[in-house]
Enzyme design. Sequence first.
Site, PDB file in Angstrom:
ATOM      1  N   ARG A 280     -25.565  39.233  15.043  1.00 51.58           N
ATOM      2  CA  ARG A 280     -24.813  38.418  14.293  1.00 51.58           C
ATOM      3  C   ARG A 280     -24.601  37.032  14.867  1.00 51.58           C
ATOM      4  NH1 ARG A 280     -22.613  38.454   8.939  1.00 51.58           N
ATOM      5  NH2 ARG A 280     -23.542  40.202   8.374  1.00 51.58           N
TER       6      ARG A 280
ATOM      7  N   ALA B 115     -18.630  44.234   7.295  1.00 55.26           N
ATOM      8  CA  ALA B 115     -19.503  43.189   7.030  1.00 55.26           C
ATOM      9  C   ALA B 115     -19.147  42.227   5.761  1.00 55.26           C
ATOM     10  CB  ALA B 115     -20.760  43.531   6.964  1.00 55.26           C
TER      11      ALA B 115
ATOM     12  N   GLU C 279     -14.425  38.529   5.577  1.00 52.40           N
ATOM     13  CA  GLU C 279     -14.484  37.765   6.876  1.00 52.40           C
ATOM     14  C   GLU C 279     -14.741  36.283   6.943  1.00 52.40           C
ATOM     15  OE1 GLU C 279     -17.845  40.615   7.659  1.00 52.40           O
ATOM     16  OE2 GLU C 279     -16.954  40.673   9.514  1.00 52.40           O
TER      17      GLU C 279
ATOM     18  N   PHE D 122      -9.453  45.236  10.549  1.00 50.43           N
ATOM     19  CA  PHE D 122     -10.078  44.214  11.117  1.00 50.43           C
ATOM     20  C   PHE D 122     -11.322  44.156  11.875  1.00 50.43           C
ATOM     21  CE2 PHE D 122      -5.534  43.308  10.817  1.00 50.43           C
ATOM     22  CZ  PHE D 122      -5.585  42.690   9.675  1.00 50.43           C
TER      23      PHE D 122
HETATM   24  N1  MTE Z   1      -7.759  42.337   5.387  1.00 56.05           N
HETATM   25  C1  MTE Z   1      -6.785  42.835   5.735  1.00 56.05           C
HETATM   26  N2  MTE Z   1      -5.445  42.652   5.055  1.00 56.05           N
HETATM   27  N3  MTE Z   1      -6.856  44.143   6.434  1.00 56.05           N
HETATM   28  C2  MTE Z   1      -7.985  44.270   7.137  1.00 56.05           C
HETATM   29  O1  MTE Z   1      -8.239  45.038   8.132  1.00 56.05           O
HETATM   30  N4  MTE Z   1     -10.271  43.536   7.478  1.00 56.05           N
HETATM   31  C3  MTE Z   1     -11.567  42.553   7.432  1.00 56.05           C
HETATM   32  C4  MTE Z   1     -11.245  41.985   6.027  1.00 56.05           C
HETATM   33  N5  MTE Z   1      -9.967  41.720   5.407  1.00 56.05           N
HETATM   34  C5  MTE Z   1      -9.200  43.342   7.251  1.00 56.05           C
HETATM   35  C6  MTE Z   1      -9.102  42.375   5.889  1.00 56.05           C
HETATM   36  C7  MTE Z   1     -12.786  42.858   7.922  1.00 56.05           C
HETATM   37  S1  MTE Z   1     -13.071  42.831   9.423  1.00 56.05           S
HETATM   38  C8  MTE Z   1     -13.628  43.145   6.952  1.00 56.05           C
HETATM   39  S2  MTE Z   1     -15.230  43.497   7.336  1.00 56.05           S
HETATM   40  C9  MTE Z   1     -13.329  43.109   5.468  1.00 56.05           C
HETATM   41  O2  MTE Z   1     -11.950  42.955   5.360  1.00 56.05           O
HETATM   42  C10 MTE Z   1     -13.698  44.704   5.120  1.00 56.05           C
HETATM   43  O3  MTE Z   1     -13.402  44.855   3.744  1.00 56.05           O
HETATM   44  P1  MTE Z   1     -14.135  44.341   2.482  1.00 56.05           P
HETATM   45  O4  MTE Z   1     -15.550  44.738   2.674  1.00 56.05           O
HETATM   46  O5  MTE Z   1     -13.739  45.187   1.448  1.00 56.05           O
HETATM   47  O6  MTE Z   1     -13.957  42.978   2.328  1.00 56.05           O
HETATM   48 MO1  MOS Z   2     -15.374  43.832   9.698  1.00 54.52          MO
HETATM   49  S1  MOS Z   2     -15.417  43.066  11.698  1.00 54.52           S
HETATM   50  O1  MOS Z   2     -17.004  43.930   9.441  1.00 54.52           O
HETATM   51  O2  MOS Z   2     -14.858  45.429   9.890  1.00 54.52           O
END
Ligand code: MTE
Ligand code: MOS
Length: 802
Positions: free
Chosen positions: A319, A519, A728, A237
């Site tokens: 951002r 991101a 996000e 996250f």
């Molecule tokens: N979903 C789950 N299950 N666990 C996570 O830690 N992180 C979030 C989002 N969804 C997260 C999540 C965050 S902060 C981001 S930036 C994106 O997933 C990162 O992954 P992606 O770029 O592959 O979407």
């Molecule tokens: Mo997500 S806050 O950009 O890891």
Amino acid sequence: MRFLSERPVNPSVGTTVSHESAALHATGTALYTDDLVGRSQNVLHAWPVQATHAHAEVTALCTEPALQVPGVVRVLTAADVPGVNDAGIKHDEPLFPSEVMFYGHAVCWVLGETLDAARRGAEAVEVEYAELPSLLTLTEAIEAESFQGNRPTISRGDVDAGLARSAHRFSGEIEFGGQEHFYIETHAALAHVDESGQVFVQSSTQHPSETQEIIAHVLGLHSHEVTVQCLRMGGGFGGKEMQPHGLAAVAALGAVLTGRPVRLRLNRTQDITMTGKRHPFHATWEVGFDDDGRLHALRTTITSDGGWSLDLSEPVLTRAMCHIDNSYFVPDVEVHGQIAKTNKTSQTAFRGFGGPQGMLVIEDILGRCAPLLGIDPGELRRRNLYTDGQSTHYGQPVRHAERLHAIWGQLHERAEVDARRAEVDAFNAAHPHTKRGLAMTPVKFGISFNLTAFNQAGALVHVYKDGSVLINHGGTEMGQGLHTKMRQVAATALGVPLHYVRLAPTRTDKVPNTSATAASSGADLNGGAVKNACDQIRDRLAEVAAGKLNIHPDDVRFVDGVITGIGFHDDGIAWSDLVNDAYFQRVSLFAAGYYRTEGIHWDGKRMQGEPFKYFAYGAAVSEVEVDGFTGAYRFLRTDIIHDVGDSLSPLVDLGQIEGGFVQGAGWLTLEDLRWDTSDGPNRGRLATQAASTYKLPSFSEMPEELNVHLFEHATEDGVVYGSKAVGEPPLMLAFSVREALRDAVAAFGPAGRAVELASPATPEAVFWAVETSRQAAAAAPAPVGATAGDGQARPAPAPVGS
Ligand code: MTE
Ligand code: MOS
């Protein structure tokens, strides 16, 4: 299939598959970093010595007594660092500090044969402190002008002229809270050193390359002497984007000094008291509307609480500033940003990365001003949505703005907003002590790293002689389903069934110089790179197949593991036969893929440019019911339409939308971080250190009815297989919950009154807001349909000017 967004026939992308580790997650067999400890021998365990002051100089550090404790092997201090004593990239984060900057700061680390020995050793370390004055709240920091990093401004037009033109002007202030990541897996690292001094660290990190770089600079090594691997994370996250580096470096240092594997895993209390969280913000604002409620001008100063060091505070602030508009066009804008330096954990990335904080400011403004303008808040929002041809305050055209209107219109209908508005009003008229609220809010979220250079990725794809495929890419898996999507992308690009493709864990010696998986760009970037690698291999195989089929290579088709030509329906070559043939013809069966996002630019000095490849759009309608005696509330229903382009993996995207929404609702309504701000001995201590005092959303806080729809006919050109990022943006759909609570609170008071609501809007906060509403009703039963500009005597937002 030359275009990134174009899908071949029968693609694996777009099919509903469950998360690649779903069965492992559910059965407890998925391995996380700390699970590896049981599979290693001779491991030492690390435990921190945490400071008990918010701000103090370390005047004496005596480690001798710890070494007397049975099982203690070594105490790591600043004197042990062969390279740079720094855990960050800004050189403002000493790994072993001589000045304690927050309550809980780790002064040194004890290594023991068992975790318990290390813990007892840490208790025996004697530290003397000379206390220094500390700043804990944003108010204290702003008053003391305690700022860090740059203080940028984004502006367009002439705000003074815009405000002067405005028929209705208001000003106000808001301060709102941060958020603890509360990933299920706390931070963990396990370090090994091999016979030649190579350092291998398994780390729960969203940014393996940067973890590698920090370990190297702490140890005084080159990057090629350090390898970092991340199997998977039990949630990141954003909390594992920067924060794992120092912890991994401590484990690596311990391994180098002792020659034994070192395991560092924070327990929950350590994790929550030592690592950074979402930035709380403070904002002051001045806004102008015309008679129709159209925004003319906005001037705002937003201050984030960065905690003790910069970490990612500067890009988070950028951002936030770029998302102050959310989905609304404002002609004249001036946004000033600054980062407070306080004696708290170093606040960091958290889903949305400042975007939610910027958007909260404008949503709060609209929610507060709507009654003063005499316009329904939903209608006020709709009127201000971007239309095609308009650009943001930082100069980026809002492409596909018509999607915002389409989503808004479809959702309005699907969620039966008009009928339910009438029902809510009828309910409220009949219930003096229980009120319902209904609200609809939009989301527009820019996709790409603001910093242009980060928008690149790599992949490594191997096809073995038997036709099986192994892929590796630079992104990390934290539950978001990136690996699932990458397997689908590879299967699609090679035209093979999904089960031919296996994915190996993320490692810096497989794919170098990667960006953080952050991101929301993980699938866009790594998907581009995986596809690029697969395309290279498929092109080579097409040559081989063309020879066999006696056709031109461009006419060869790869579908479901069978290779044919255009228009062949009877006969084809099996994938594994073709691969085997290619091997004997000495055709290379592996490739490195690379991807860079085209067409983006950001000028960080002028704070202008087109930093985002595209915008992700969405909207939500939420309905709540508030109990006037206690402030307790129920979430009755939420409807969402969200734009993920053409989904790479619909089930995964659905989970991201639901999870993001609920996490956003947690931030805005439940999760309340409290520090001891008294002058007592525990000043600076985080008071909410566990799930017992820090309320996370659970099943009981899910809306009783939750309907999520993916926006249809949504192909996004220029992105892998026409998809859009999803990680996000859905978090910000939760503004609808906060605004629905505001709507319900308003119903306890007279019409035409601005309702202020604290964030998080906990039941306690809602109770006090209801009390204020009721007092207003008792004091001055206002005429129904109070009109704009009559807010003169009201506390806030205060009308400005006249
Ligand atoms: N979903 C789950 N299950 N666990 C996570 O830690 N992180 C979030 C989002 N969804 C997260 C999540 C965050 S902060 C981001 S930036 C994106 O997933 C990162 O992954 P992606 O770029 O592959 O979407
Ligand atoms: Mo997500 S806050 O950009 O890891």
